[in-house]
Design an enzyme around this catalytic site. Structure first.
Site, PDB file in Angstrom:
ATOM      1  N   GLY A   1      -8.034 -17.961  -1.014  1.00  0.00           N
ATOM      2  CA  GLY A   1      -7.361 -17.219  -2.089  1.00  0.00           C
ATOM      3  C   GLY A   1      -6.024 -17.883  -2.372  1.00  0.00           C
TER       4      GLY A   1
ATOM      5  N   LYS B   1       8.576  -7.011  12.069  1.00  0.00           N
ATOM      6  CA  LYS B   1      10.011  -6.808  11.796  1.00  0.00           C
ATOM      7  C   LYS B   1      10.783  -6.695  13.102  1.00  0.00           C
ATOM      8  CE  LYS B   1       9.417  -5.233   7.188  1.00  0.00           C
ATOM      9  NZ  LYS B   1      10.192  -5.680   6.066  1.00  0.00           N
TER      10      LYS B   1
ATOM     11  N   HIS C   1       2.093   1.189   8.086  1.00  0.00           N
ATOM     12  CA  HIS C   1       3.434   0.851   8.577  1.00  0.00           C
ATOM     13  C   HIS C   1       4.072   2.007   9.368  1.00  0.00           C
ATOM     14  CE1 HIS C   1       2.750  -2.423   5.985  1.00  0.00           C
ATOM     15  NE2 HIS C   1       3.333  -1.979   4.890  1.00  0.00           N
TER      16      HIS C   1
HETATM   17  O1  LIG Z   1       2.841  -3.297   2.560  1.00  0.00           O
HETATM   18  C1  LIG Z   1       3.660  -3.023   1.705  1.00  0.00           C
HETATM   19  O2  LIG Z   1       4.961  -3.207   1.974  1.00  0.00           O
HETATM   20  C2  LIG Z   1       5.879  -3.397   0.900  1.00  0.00           C
HETATM   21  C3  LIG Z   1       7.261  -3.252   1.499  1.00  0.00           C
HETATM   22  O3  LIG Z   1       7.464  -4.280   2.421  1.00  0.00           O
HETATM   23  P1  LIG Z   1       8.940  -4.682   2.857  1.00  0.00           P
HETATM   24  O4  LIG Z   1       8.752  -5.674   3.909  1.00  0.00           O
HETATM   25  O5  LIG Z   1       9.609  -5.223   1.637  1.00  0.00           O
HETATM   26  O6  LIG Z   1       9.608  -3.437   3.322  1.00  0.00           O
HETATM   27  C4  LIG Z   1       5.645  -2.433  -0.213  1.00  0.00           C
HETATM   28  O7  LIG Z   1       6.487  -2.737  -1.296  1.00  0.00           O
HETATM   29  C5  LIG Z   1       4.204  -2.509  -0.654  1.00  0.00           C
HETATM   30  O8  LIG Z   1       3.956  -1.531  -1.635  1.00  0.00           O
HETATM   31  C6  LIG Z   1       3.268  -2.300   0.498  1.00  0.00           C
HETATM   32  O9  LIG Z   1       1.960  -2.627   0.102  1.00  0.00           O
END
Ligand SMILES: O=C1O[C@H](COP(=O)(O)O)[C@@H](O)[C@H](O)[C@H]1O
Ligand SMILES: NC(=O)C1=CN([C@@H]2O[C@H](COP(=O)(O)OP(=O)(O)OC[C@H]3O[C@@H](n4cnc5c(N)ncnc54)[C@H](OP(=O)(O)O)[C@@H]3O)[C@@H](O)[C@H]2O)C=CC1
Length: 775
Positions: free
Chosen positions: A300, A467, A525
């Site tokens: 991809g 993170k 998350h």
């Molecule tokens: O997995 C995702 O995470 C992002 C936010 O990631 P970050 O590392 O910038 O906090 C989110 O914007 C997205 O919608 C989601 O699919």
């Protein structure tokens, strides 16, 4: 007490005691607790109603068998190491023997010449008195680290007999090999060198630092003059250090630069990462194949994720010299792209600094691209043939990153399995969420993957696990004495885990509307963070032990109910600017009647001894007032208050982003004459404590982990199925009943009802805390 299952509907409990015993039949549906599987050798823990299906279903001592398999695999890895080690040893010894032989020959020739000429021997001419072996030992190291040594030594000492080179590494190695146990302390090494190399006795002690420097390069061990090494250095350990040192030099010279001295590098944090990557103390079960050729395939490659995340991450890892040295990159997609076109797609996201241009060119020279469909075996065979052209040596490893939409996961993985598995090393497959839409579709995907690959070949990415502060949760909790005693229902009132984003769907509405905020953020998350906050201490930091504890937490959470949730959807703010004026339904890619939530708050309870009754409040939303992800542990009120209600609750806040920080909000006496009290904080802000440290991006860490075989920060199939068990009924209900979300304004804190629900669940907001940023 022995529990024996003798037929599906009942469990026989046989109670034996000194004086005899008794038994009774019990109906398992009467048990309502978490139970350990009673069968000998099985460590499965589950709720009572799951026990019988477990015993009659998946049971047959699978964990025990799995442990044995894992032990065998570890043993094989250890044996492979040992074999490599022995080969290198032979190589070293071969060199030594050859050097000694050459020296002997030279000496014999010289001696013969002297006899012929009958020259008189000078007293003190050490060279002529040394035995061949001593003569080897009188050679002086000729590495870069020797510069100080060289400046003081005479030309004759540096090149005593002929041009043979003896390096510090060889001397250290020789010292260890000559010790009876093939194991020495640093002090013992330097002593041995003094005893065997007369040259060093005359020297100042600075050469000892060079020895230490040689030892500390690359392997993660730090040897200081004052602190003794933690344990004796075994030949394996030293060997490992030396090989790594050698590799670093080779890489540095390949880059056309002088050797990088880790102690002087401006990017100390990168040095730390390299060291930890290659350290002999890596987490058990992990291993960095630094010298083996690797091929990283992005499937991809023409897509959004590839250009915005994967290629930039690969470039940063390559730029920072973190990847195994012989890694090349393949892109695969349906579009007919040249490398130039692929590069042009990625360029805007690569963040190339002016002084990195040359390195950037080198990166793209290692890139290849093959176009093909996702469901045609022949196209994957071609991909395989192209890869094989670069795998001429005896070993090679392959990594496949599926930067693809879920509908093509199945054909692509089948084609990888049928045509592209590496025959000379390991193959690992990395997949991105969404891992299904609900329990059923996720199980289908898991079963499909399990039919093709072993669990240790599958890396399910949840980038929040990459993170810094999320990874730090385990260290903060289990590496400190002070937290654990209060980490329970007796002391903690509530836990709030938040994710906030100040922008809406930004044109991704099509994708988002199919999933909604719960699937997009909360089910993965936030739930992963919950597991790390709530889990028991794992038996070790082995990834399997950690993942096992996380699953145990999830097993104690009941499926979510709608009454414990607040759902929201943003509307435009007429006074806002740009995108803020637009509501979710005004995104052209979103159906006009969509009820998909863009905000959700859920209250979960973990029914185990530690957490029973403590609300875990998970909330996430788009188009809110700020960008923030954090964990907030709110402690209970002080019992037996003597300050007439003035103390505010303590809070331990772990801020994941932006600006990593850990702070504890607490009460203090107001400074000065007064005996009043005020709110303050103990503050560990990363930007001030570690202000020059480069924090790697989450994807950087996670991709490196895949190279290392480290699954600690990836989602296991067990975690996944438990996560879907918790969320599926709620998601189905929302979809079935088209539950209407509460509208909230773009740029606000979300629906007011969310604050009401958190406050009803023992999260107190005082509105009195004022943070004074340190100067
Ligand atoms: O997995 C995702 O995470 C992002 C936010 O990631 P970050 O590392 O910038 O906090 C989110 O914007 C997205 O919608 C989601 O699919
Ligand atoms: N090291 C550092 O960098 C430190 C920074 N700070 C900063 O100081 C500021 C204040 O600190 P903070 O810990 O947030 O303390 P606050 O007391 O201001 O907020 C605590 C919590 O209450 C929530 N909250 C805010 N308004 C309301 C409301 N009206 N009703 C119910 N809940 C509410 C907030 O969530 P939400 O608004 O998200 O809903 C937050 O979770 C923050 O910006 C913080 O980043 C503080 C300490 C150290």
């Amino acid at each position: 007490m022995v529990l024996r299952v003798w037929q599906e509907s009942s469990v026989r409990c046989v109670i034996t005691s000194k004086g005899g015993g008794s038994s009774m039949d019990m109906d398992p549906s009467n048990f309502h607790q978490t139970m350990l599987c009673p069968c000998e050798g099985c460590t499965y823990v589950c709720r009572s109603e799951h026990l019988v299906p477990h015993i009659f279903g998946a049971h047959p001592f699978s964990r025990e068998v799995e442990n044995i398999r894992r032990m065998q695999e570890r043993r094989i890895v250890a044996l492979q190491y040992q074999l490599k080690f022995e080969i290198h040893m032979m190589h070293y010894w071969h060199n030594f023997v050859q050097i000694a032989r050459e020296k002997e020959e030279t000496k014999n020739k010289e001696a013969a010449g002297r006899d012929d000429e009958q020259t008189s021997e000078q007293p003190g001419d050490k060279k002529t008195r040394d035995s061949p072996e001593q003569s080897v030992k009188s050679d002086v190291p000729e590495e870069k680290e020797d510069q100080e040594v060289k400046s003081e030594s005479t030309a004759e000492e540096r090149r005593p007999a002929h041009n043979n080179k003896v390096t510090y590494r060889k001397i250290i190695y020789q010292a260890i090999m000559e010790s009876p146990e093939k194991r020495l302390r640093v002090g013992e090494i330097t002593k041995w060198i003094e005893n065997n190399y007369s040259f060093f006795v005359k020297k100042k002690s600075s050469w000892k630092s060079t020895v230490r420097h040689n030892l500390s390069c690359g392997c993660g061990h730090q040897f200081s003059r004052v602190a003794p090494p933690p344990a004796s250095l075994s030949r394996d350990c030293i060997f490992f250090c030396l090989i790594l040192l050698q590799r670093r030099r080779e890489t540095a010279s390949a880059m056309g630069s002088k050797e990088v001295n880790p102690d002087l590098s401006p990017e100390d944090s990168l040095v730390l990462i390299r060291r930890s990557l290659k350290s002999a103390n890596m987490a058990p079960g992990t291993h960095f194949d630094g010298n083996i050729p690797h091929i990283f395939v992005t499937l991809g490659a023409s897509g959004d994720l590839a250009k915005k995340k994967i290629y930039p991450t690969l470039w940063w890892l390559f730029r920072d010299n973190l990847l195994p040295s012989n890694t090349i990159f393949f892109g695969y997609a349906r579009s007919k792209l040249s490398i130039e076109k692929l590069r042009a797609n990625c360029d805007p996201w690569m963040k190339v600094k002016p002084d990195e241009k040359q390195r950037y060119e080198e990166f793209w020279k290692l890139n290849y691209y093959v176009d093909g469909t996702y469901d045609t075996r022949r196209d994957f065979e071609i991909l395989n043939q192209e890869m094989e052209k670069h795998e001429k040596g005896p070993t090679a490893n392959r990594l496949f990153y599926l930067a693809l939409p879920p509908p093509v996961f199945n054909p692509v993985t089948v084609n990888i399995k049928n045509t592209c598995m590496c025959t000379k090393g390991w193959t690992r497959v990395i997949i991105e969420k969404p891992f299904g839409r609900d329990a059923e579709s996720s199980k289908a995907l898991s079963d499909h993957l399990a039919s093709l690959f072993k669990e240790d070949q599958i890396y399910r990415i949840d980038h929040y696990l990459g993170k810094e502060m999320v990874q730090n949760l385990i260290t903060l909790r289990f590496g400190n004495r002070i937290f654990n005693p209060t980490w329970n229902r007796d002391n903690i009132a509530s836990v709030l885990i938040s994710f906030k984003e100040p922008f809406g769907t930004q044109g991704r509405g099509g994708y988002f509307d199919e999933f909604g905020i719960i699937r997009d953020v909360m089910q993965n998350h936030l739930l992963q963070i919950l597991c790390l906050v709530a889990m028991e201490k794992p038996a070790s930091i082995h990834p399997d032990d950690i993942r096992y504890e996380k699953v145990k937490v999830l097993k104690c959470v009941d499926p979510l109910k709608l009454e414990n949730c607040v759902l929201g959807q943003y509307v435009g703010d007429p006074e806002g600017e740009g995108d803020a004026k637009l509501g979710y339904l005004e995104d052209k890619t979103v159906p006009k009647d969509s009820v998909t939530p863009t905000y959700a708050l859920s209250v979960m309870k973990i029914k185990n001894e530690r957490w029973d009754g403590v609300p875990f409040i998970l909330r996430c939303g788009k188009a809110l007032n700020e960008r923030k992800a954090e964990v907030r542990i709110q402690f209970k009120d002080v019992p037996g208050d003597i300050f007439h209600g003035k103390p505010k609750r303590n809070e331990l806040v772990m801020r994941v982003q932006p600006g990593e920080a850990v702070y504890v909000k607490l009460m203090t006496k107001s400074p000065g004459m007064s005996f009043d009290m005020e709110e303050t904080e103990l503050d560990l802000s990363y930007h001030s404590r570690y202000h020059d440290v480069k924090m790697p991006d989450a994807y950087e860490r996670l991709l490196l982990d895949v190279f290392c075989g480290m699954q600690m920060h990836f989602v296991s199939s067990d975690e996944l199925s438990e996560a879907w068990r918790i969320f599926t009924p709620l998601l189905h209900q929302i979809e079935r009943e088209k539950v209407r979300p509460i509208m909230y304004k773009y740029g606000s804190r979300g629906p007011k009802e969310a604050d009401v629900m958190s406050s009803a669940n023992d999260f107190k907001y005082y509105g009195s805390y004022k943070w004074v940023q340190p100067k």
